[in-house]
Design an enzyme around this catalytic site. Structure first.
Site, PDB file in Angstrom:
ATOM      1  N   SER A  83     -15.159  -1.912 -53.620  1.00 26.38           N
ATOM      2  CA  SER A  83     -15.880  -0.909 -54.409  1.00 26.38           C
ATOM      3  C   SER A  83     -15.120   0.402 -54.536  1.00 26.38           C
ATOM      4  CB  SER A  83     -17.248  -0.642 -53.789  1.00 26.38           C
ATOM      5  OG  SER A  83     -17.119   0.030 -52.548  1.00 26.38           O
ATOM      6  N   THR A 118     -19.405   2.461 -53.359  1.00 21.11           N
ATOM      7  CA  THR A 118     -18.689   3.720 -53.555  1.00 21.11           C
ATOM      8  C   THR A 118     -18.531   4.269 -52.155  1.00 21.11           C
ATOM      9  OG1 THR A 118     -19.726   4.107 -55.713  1.00 21.11           O
ATOM     10  CG2 THR A 118     -19.037   6.071 -54.525  1.00 21.11           C
ATOM     11  N   THR A 164     -14.659   6.009 -56.025  1.00 21.37           N
ATOM     12  CA  THR A 164     -15.193   4.694 -56.373  1.00 21.37           C
ATOM     13  C   THR A 164     -14.337   3.987 -57.414  1.00 21.37           C
ATOM     14  OG1 THR A 164     -17.227   3.569 -57.097  1.00 21.37           O
ATOM     15  CG2 THR A 164     -16.628   5.532 -58.305  1.00 21.37           C
ATOM     16  N   ARG A 179     -16.092   3.561 -69.125  1.00 19.74           N
ATOM     17  CA  ARG A 179     -17.332   4.049 -68.512  1.00 19.74           C
ATOM     18  C   ARG A 179     -17.002   4.948 -67.315  1.00 19.74           C
ATOM     19  NH1 ARG A 179     -19.655   3.423 -63.079  1.00 19.74           N
ATOM     20  NH2 ARG A 179     -21.899   3.566 -63.256  1.00 19.74           N
ATOM     21  N   THR A 196     -24.306   6.873 -53.528  1.00 19.53           N
ATOM     22  CA  THR A 196     -23.674   5.603 -53.876  1.00 19.53           C
ATOM     23  C   THR A 196     -24.753   4.722 -54.504  1.00 19.53           C
ATOM     24  OG1 THR A 196     -24.107   4.590 -51.728  1.00 19.53           O
ATOM     25  CG2 THR A 196     -22.016   5.741 -51.953  1.00 19.53           C
ATOM     26  N   GLY A 197     -24.319   3.747 -55.305  1.00 23.36           N
ATOM     27  CA  GLY A 197     -25.284   2.905 -55.997  1.00 23.36           C
ATOM     28  C   GLY A 197     -25.172   3.101 -57.500  1.00 23.36           C
TER      29      GLY A 197
HETATM   30  N1  GLY Z   1     -22.004   5.120 -57.977  1.00 20.55           N
HETATM   31  C1  GLY Z   1     -20.838   4.558 -58.511  1.00 20.55           C
HETATM   32  C2  GLY Z   1     -20.919   4.226 -59.923  1.00 20.55           C
HETATM   33  O1  GLY Z   1     -21.992   3.944 -60.433  1.00 20.55           O
HETATM   34  O2  GLY Z   1     -19.886   4.208 -60.562  1.00 20.55           O
END
Ligand code: GLY
Length: 379
Positions: free
Chosen positions: A98, A221, A239, A249, A272-273
């Site tokens: 990640s 992340t 991340t 993105r 994170t998430g």
């Molecule tokens: N929290 C990391 C992402 O959505 O890229």
């Protein structure tokens, strides 16, 4: 590579404040007397700084780096140095899919990284979005903080900026992550991030086919918030973003106020998430503002998650796959929160369904670096 953050130290700040106070005194000597005494600013929130109690808080995958670098924080090191050096351990770890090397790639098999850092004493941040082929985006984020007048560089220009500062070109797609990407590509079905045109309400009967995809995909992340011995605060997030994302993105991690935020008057927070949910709630800035108004780190985290749930329910009227069959968000989001007084919290939307427990990493002088269970909002 470890370097002290350049810029004013405590002494510079104190003399600058004293100089500022002197200027104000001068100005008031010449200015006409105010006609009314302004209302006192209510003494809400800012948590009393606790010096001599260095703390780290962050995602569970920061534990290895915390074990290597926490002693330096105890010895008086700078909090930004420690947050970044802790994160660099995971950026260079090919087994963490990640973050950094070995991070899962985008739709086209390209690893694109996001990272940001923020330094409380200067109230300055730096970030890179969608950077490719650079092992330590956290270090490049620090270069943006220290060596530019900007907050965020993206894409090929962020890469060129990193190369100009001596960062090597590195292939970040490992054989293991290439295989996972090819497996997804060969079987992806509807499990991608492209949506059909929005349905017209009240026709919202679209199947929840993506809901398990949103739940199971890698959104991991790394985040670290650091409180130094002298009370200075800093944070960093890094991340490879959501696996299989649409190229270009950018998630929450490099967005100041979303994937991280710190304020030397209040504390620090990170996430994170699922980045989209955090961006839409301005997660980290919201937690810091709640603490500014008196909330504890735990309450600030839980209240912000409550807001995420309400917002997700609204979005789900158009995009039902954002909720699972329980009516809960079909993704998870974890927040890490640190007050200036050294209190810390880790909160999650919910615990995994398999009976496991989501943990976060924390390091304090009494117990050192360790994993602790997050408090879940939904159960
Ligand atoms: N929290 C990391 C992402 O959505 O890229």
């Amino acid at each position: 590579m470890t370097s002290r953050t350049s810029g004013p130290d405590r002494r510079d700040l104190l003399s600058a404040l004293a100089a500022g106070a002197g200027l104000a005194a001068c100005a008031s000597a010449q200015a006409p007397a105010p006609t009314a005494v302004p209302a006192a600013v209510p003494a809400t929130g800012p948590r009393k700084s606790r010096t001599g109690f260095p703390v780290l808080v962050g995602s569970a995958n920061a534990l290895a780096g915390m074990k290597l670098h926490y002693q330096r924080l105890l010895d008086g090191a700078d909090p930004l140095d420690i947050a970044i050096d802790t994160i660099k351990v995971t950026e260079a770890d090919p087994t963490d899919d990640s973050v950094g090397l070995g991070g899962l790639p985008n739709e086209e098999g390209v690893v694109q990284l996001d990272a940001a850092c923020m330094y409380g004493p200067r109230h300055k941040s730096g970030a890179v979005g969608c950077i490719e082929n650079i092992l330590h985006p956290s270090e490049v984020a620090r270069l943006v903080l220290e060596r530019t007048d900007h907050c965020l560089l993206v894409g090929k220009d962020a890469y060129r900026f990193a190369r100009a500062h001596g960062h090597e070109h590195v292939e970040l797609l490992t054989e293991a992550s290439r295989k996972k990407w090819m497996e997804w590509k060969e079987t992806m079905s509807t499990n991608d991030d492209r949506l059909p045109p929005p349905p017209k309400l009240p026709h919202v009967a679209a199947a929840r086919t993506r809901s398990s995809f949103l739940r199971d995909r890698v959104t991991g992340t790394i985040h670290v918030s650091a409180l130094a011995k002298d009370g200075a605060i800093a944070c960093c997030t890094s991340t490879s973003g959501m696996s299989w994302k649409i190229p270009g993105r950018v998630g929450d991690s490099p967005i100041i106020g979303s994937g991280l935020y710190c304020d030397q008057e209040v504390g620090s927070a990170g996430a994170t998430g699922r980045g989209e949910a955090c961006i839409l709630a301005q997660g980290s800035a919201t937690m810091v503002e709640l603490m500014r108004n008196g909330a504890s780190p735990l309450d600030a985290g839980l209240q912000t998650l409550e807001r995420v749930v309400r917002q997700t329910k609204r979005q789900a009227r158009w995009q039902p796959d954002l909720l699972d069959e329980r009516g809960w968000p079909s993704f998870n989001l974890v927040f890490y929160v640190l007050g200036l007084d050294g209190t810390a919290a880790g909160v999650a939307l919910y615990q995994p369904r398999d009976g496991g427990v989501l943990t976060y990493a924390v390091a304090t002088p009494d117990e050192g670096p360790r994993l602790v269970a997050t408090q879940a909002l939904l159960s």
